[in-house]
Each structure stands twice: as structure tokens, then as C-alpha cells.
Write a protein that holds these residues in place. Structure first.
Motif, mmCIF file in Angstrom:
data_model
loop_
_atom_site.group_PDB
_atom_site.id
_atom_site.type_symbol
_atom_site.label_atom_id
_atom_site.label_comp_id
_atom_site.label_asym_id
_atom_site.label_seq_id
_atom_site.Cartn_x
_atom_site.Cartn_y
_atom_site.Cartn_z
ATOM 1 N N GLU A 163 70.969 34.314 95.036
ATOM 2 C CA GLU A 163 71.460 34.559 96.388
ATOM 3 C C GLU A 163 70.433 34.180 97.465
ATOM 4 O O GLU A 163 70.571 34.563 98.629
ATOM 5 N N GLY A 164 69.400 33.457 97.062
ATOM 6 C CA GLY A 164 68.372 33.063 98.021
ATOM 7 C C GLY A 164 67.511 34.213 98.501
ATOM 8 O O GLY A 164 66.779 34.086 99.497
ATOM 9 N N GLN A 165 67.554 35.337 97.805
ATOM 10 C CA GLN A 165 66.922 36.564 98.312
ATOM 11 C C GLN A 165 65.403 36.438 98.433
ATOM 12 O O GLN A 165 64.813 36.834 99.449
ATOM 13 N N ARG A 166 64.756 35.892 97.411
ATOM 14 C CA ARG A 166 63.290 35.811 97.445
ATOM 15 C C ARG A 166 62.830 34.845 98.542
ATOM 16 O O ARG A 166 61.893 35.143 99.288
ATOM 17 N N SER A 167 63.493 33.715 98.639
ATOM 18 C CA SER A 167 63.119 32.716 99.644
ATOM 19 C C SER A 167 63.346 33.242 101.056
ATOM 20 O O SER A 167 62.493 33.082 101.941
ATOM 21 N N GLN A 168 64.484 33.869 101.261
ATOM 22 C CA GLN A 168 64.786 34.398 102.582
ATOM 23 C C GLN A 168 63.791 35.484 102.987
ATOM 24 O O GLN A 168 63.333 35.514 104.145
ATOM 25 N N PHE A 213 61.432 26.037 110.005
ATOM 26 C CA PHE A 213 62.503 25.266 109.394
ATOM 27 C C PHE A 213 62.170 25.218 107.913
ATOM 28 O O PHE A 213 61.211 24.567 107.495
ATOM 29 N N GLY A 214 62.961 25.941 107.113
ATOM 30 C CA GLY A 214 62.566 26.269 105.752
ATOM 31 C C GLY A 214 62.765 25.217 104.696
ATOM 32 O O GLY A 214 62.836 25.567 103.507
ATOM 33 N N GLY A 215 62.823 23.921 105.084
ATOM 34 C CA GLY A 215 63.038 22.894 104.066
ATOM 35 C C GLY A 215 64.306 23.192 103.307
ATOM 36 O O GLY A 215 65.350 23.445 103.901
ATOM 37 N N SER A 216 64.218 23.202 101.981
ATOM 38 C CA SER A 216 65.355 23.672 101.193
ATOM 39 C C SER A 216 64.867 24.305 99.911
ATOM 40 O O SER A 216 63.746 24.052 99.458
ATOM 41 N N VAL A 217 65.719 25.152 99.346
ATOM 42 C CA VAL A 217 65.429 25.814 98.079
ATOM 43 C C VAL A 217 66.664 25.750 97.190
ATOM 44 O O VAL A 217 67.791 25.666 97.675
ATOM 45 N N ALA A 218 66.427 25.791 95.884
ATOM 46 C CA ALA A 218 67.529 25.878 94.933
ATOM 47 C C ALA A 218 68.001 27.328 94.894
ATOM 48 O O ALA A 218 67.226 28.232 94.585
ATOM 49 N N VAL A 219 69.271 27.540 95.233
ATOM 50 C CA VAL A 219 69.845 28.883 95.356
ATOM 51 C C VAL A 219 71.029 29.024 94.408
ATOM 52 O O VAL A 219 71.887 28.139 94.341
ATOM 53 N N LYS A 220 71.075 30.144 93.706
ATOM 54 C CA LYS A 220 72.169 30.417 92.766
ATOM 55 C C LYS A 220 73.105 31.459 93.352
ATOM 56 O O LYS A 220 72.670 32.524 93.803
ATOM 57 N N GLU A 221 74.392 31.132 93.347
ATOM 58 C CA GLU A 221 75.432 32.087 93.727
ATOM 59 C C GLU A 221 76.496 32.051 92.651
ATOM 60 O O GLU A 221 77.254 31.092 92.552
ATOM 61 N N GLY A 222 76.549 33.092 91.841
ATOM 62 C CA GLY A 222 77.480 33.076 90.715
ATOM 63 C C GLY A 222 77.139 31.950 89.766
ATOM 64 O O GLY A 222 76.001 31.815 89.315
ATOM 65 N N ILE A 250 75.077 26.414 92.053
ATOM 66 C CA ILE A 250 73.729 26.251 92.574
ATOM 67 C C ILE A 250 73.803 25.347 93.797
ATOM 68 O O ILE A 250 74.476 24.317 93.777
ATOM 69 N N TYR A 251 73.105 25.746 94.851
ATOM 70 C CA TYR A 251 73.112 25.000 96.109
ATOM 71 C C TYR A 251 71.697 24.573 96.472
ATOM 72 O O TYR A 251 70.725 25.287 96.196
ATOM 73 N N ASN A 252 71.590 23.435 97.113
ATOM 74 C CA ASN A 252 70.324 22.960 97.682
ATOM 75 C C ASN A 252 70.371 23.382 99.148
ATOM 76 O O ASN A 252 70.937 22.682 99.983
ATOM 77 N N ARG A 253 69.782 24.527 99.458
ATOM 78 C CA ARG A 253 70.074 25.217 100.722
ATOM 79 C C ARG A 253 68.867 25.317 101.651
ATOM 80 O O ARG A 253 67.753 25.613 101.229
ATOM 81 N N THR A 254 69.153 25.100 102.917
ATOM 82 C CA THR A 254 68.180 25.227 103.999
ATOM 83 C C THR A 254 68.365 26.565 104.716
ATOM 84 O O THR A 254 69.492 26.970 104.987
ATOM 85 N N TYR A 255 67.233 27.215 105.030
ATOM 86 C CA TYR A 255 67.228 28.406 105.875
ATOM 87 C C TYR A 255 66.330 28.147 107.080
ATOM 88 O O TYR A 255 65.245 27.561 106.945
ATOM 89 N N VAL A 256 66.769 28.605 108.251
ATOM 90 C CA VAL A 256 65.992 28.444 109.482
ATOM 91 C C VAL A 256 65.767 29.825 110.108
ATOM 92 O O VAL A 256 66.721 30.585 110.292
ATOM 93 N N TYR A 257 64.508 30.118 110.453
ATOM 94 C CA TYR A 257 64.152 31.419 111.017
ATOM 95 C C TYR A 257 63.432 31.274 112.351
ATOM 96 O O TYR A 257 62.651 30.331 112.548
ATOM 97 N N ASN A 258 63.683 32.221 113.253
ATOM 98 C CA ASN A 258 62.954 32.227 114.518
ATOM 99 C C ASN A 258 61.685 33.071 114.395
ATOM 100 O O ASN A 258 61.382 33.631 113.332
#
Length: 262
Positions: free
Chosen positions: A63-68, A83-92, A95-103
Motif C-alpha cells: 500500500e506504499g505505506q513505508r515509502s509514504q 517529488f518522490g520519484g517512484s516506488v514499486a507499490v503493492k495493492e492486493g 503492483i504499481y510504479n507509483r509517484t508520491y509528491v509531498y509539500n
């Protein structure tokens, strides 16, 4: 003059070495944040390295929990946008190649799932592709992103540009053998969309395949303002966002488009 100071983190992530990759990332983000930047920019799949195969399901972030959690904590503690690049995220089972962005407050601003899986590496067989572009604001600058192979699909990036994007990010794991393509595509996407194009690429090797490095920041005129070489490093550059409005007023390709003809 509206200026933004950008810090690129170019990493040699190790395949499957998630804990070690996290440790290196923390060290580098803190180091670049000390240089008084506004935005930290990370590369693609920095948690697992760029990999496919059955091991990916066990290594991807649930669920991207550790990365987030990490990105939020770093953004807040270092008082910097990430701008968090991307991480391999598992949902069920997906698997997604997902970007997270934080202020700077550690708040999640936006996410993006890589649309185009790199079929020669069978990425499309192991990752579920995204279906939507995204946009977000950093320090009042309208931004968007795509991921690595997405750069070869100009329709995707133009769709964001038509929404007024001024700064576009691209995390990647692009190989050295296609470095020539990498440089040209970065400049082409900046020129044709009249916006800043900021890419953070991986370096080191994936198996025996050398990655290109050469993370870049290109201005709307196609001038390369920053370019790394082929080793791990952090680099910074200050960009003037007002240039975007200037070039769009002088050569208004968006006004002059004729989409009904093509």
C-alpha cells in the motif's frame, strides 16, 4: 521573478536491497536539503530498484505505506517539498510504479501511476499501468510528471502542458546504451511544451546493464541548465519560472494548434 531552487538526487539503487536503498535515500535527501533548496527530485523505483519477476511481489511496498511514511517525515523534518520519484507499490494482487509528491509540511499532494510499462523488459506484465495524468502545485508553480518510458509518448506530456503546467518531472531508470535518446527526448519535451523539464535518472547497473545517469534540468528554450554524469550525486539549480510565460507569449504554439486537423 519567480524562482525555484531544485535539487536532483541521482542514485545507484541496488536490486532487491530495499533496506539499504532506504538508508541511502535518507542520507542523500538530508544532504541536498541542507543546500537551501525548494524541491528534492528522486529517481524511479528507488525502493526496489527497477526489477520484474516473481520476487517483485514480495519486495514491493504494501500500500506504499513505508515509502509514504518516509517521504512525509523527510519533507517535514527538512522543510522541503519532495517529488518522490517512484516506488514499486503493492495493492492486493497488483503492483504499481507509483509517484508520491509531498509539500514542506509532509502533506501528500498528488500521486501518479506510470502508464506505459516498458514492454522489452516485460514491465507491462508485472506492473499495472495508470490511467490518468496528475497535476499539483509546488511553491505556486503548476507541476506534473510522468515516468521513464512515458517520455516516448508525447501525447501524454502534451495533455499536461495544455493544462498550463510550468514544471514537469520525470523519474527514470534509463540505460546508458540509449543515452543519446535520453538527452534528445528531455530537450524535445521541454521545447515543444515550452516548460521546464526536470528528470532524475538512476545510475550504476541493473544486473549487467549500466544505467545512464545524466539527470537533467532543461529550460523551455531547450537549454540544459543542469546535467549529471554517470555516478551517484546530488546537484542543484535555480530556475526562473517567469521564462515559461515569456516564451509562451512570444511563440504561442498552444494558441496556434489545429487539433481538428490531426
Amino acid at each position: 521573478m519567480k524562482e525555484l531552487r531544485v535539487g536532483i538526487v541521482q542514485l545507484a539503487t541496488e536490486i532487491g536491497q530495499v533496506d539499504k536503498n532506504f538508508e541511502v535515500l535518507i542520507e542523500k535527501v538530508r544532504a541536498v536539503a541542507k543546500q537551501g533548496i525548494d524541491v528534492v527530485v528522486l529517481p524511479e523505483t528507488w525502493n526496489t530498484g527497477f526489477m520484474t519477476g516473481p520476487d517483485l511481489h514480495a519486495l514491493a511496498d504494501e500500500e506504499g505505506q513505508r515509502s509514504q511514511s518516509l517521504l512525509s517525515e523527510l519533507a517535514q523534518s527538512e522543510h522541503v517539498n519532495i517529488f518522490g520519484g517512484s516506488v514499486a507499490v503493492k495493492e492486493g494482487d497488483s503492483i504499481y510504479n507509483r509517484t508520491y509528491v509531498y509539500n514542506r509540511n509532509g502533506e501528500l499532494l498528488s500521486t501518479y501511476d506510470k502508464m506505459h510499462g516498458f514492454s522489452p523488459a516485460k514491465e507491462d506484465k508485472f506492473f499495472t499501468g495508470g490511467t490518468a495524468i496528475h497535476q499539483f502545485e509546488l511553491e505556486g508553480v503548476l507541476c506534473s510528471s510522468a515516468t521513464c518510458y512515458d517520455i516516448r509518448f508525447p501525447e501524454l506530456i502534451r495533455k499536461s502542458a495544455l493544462q498550463g503546467i510550468e514544471l514537469f518531472f520525470l523519474p527514470a531508470q534509463w540505460p546508458l546504451l540509449r543515452l543519446h535518446h535520453w538527452k534528445i527526448l528531455n530537450q524535445a519535451r521541454a521545447i515543444e511544451n515550452q516548460m521546464y523539464f526536470c528528470s532524475a535518472n538512476g545510475c550504476g547497473t541493473i544486473g549487467k546493464l549500466p544505467m545512464a545517469g545524466h539527470s537533467m534540468v532543461v529550460d523551455p528554450w531547450g537549454e540544459v541548465l543542469l546535467e549529471c554524469d554517470e555516478i551517484p550525486q546530488i546537484q542543484t539549480v535555480t530556475i526562473d519560472i517567469d521564462i515559461v510565460k515569456d516564451i509562451r507569449s512570444k511563440i504561442n504554439v498552444f494558441r496556434d494548434r489545429k487539433p481538428n486537423c490531426y
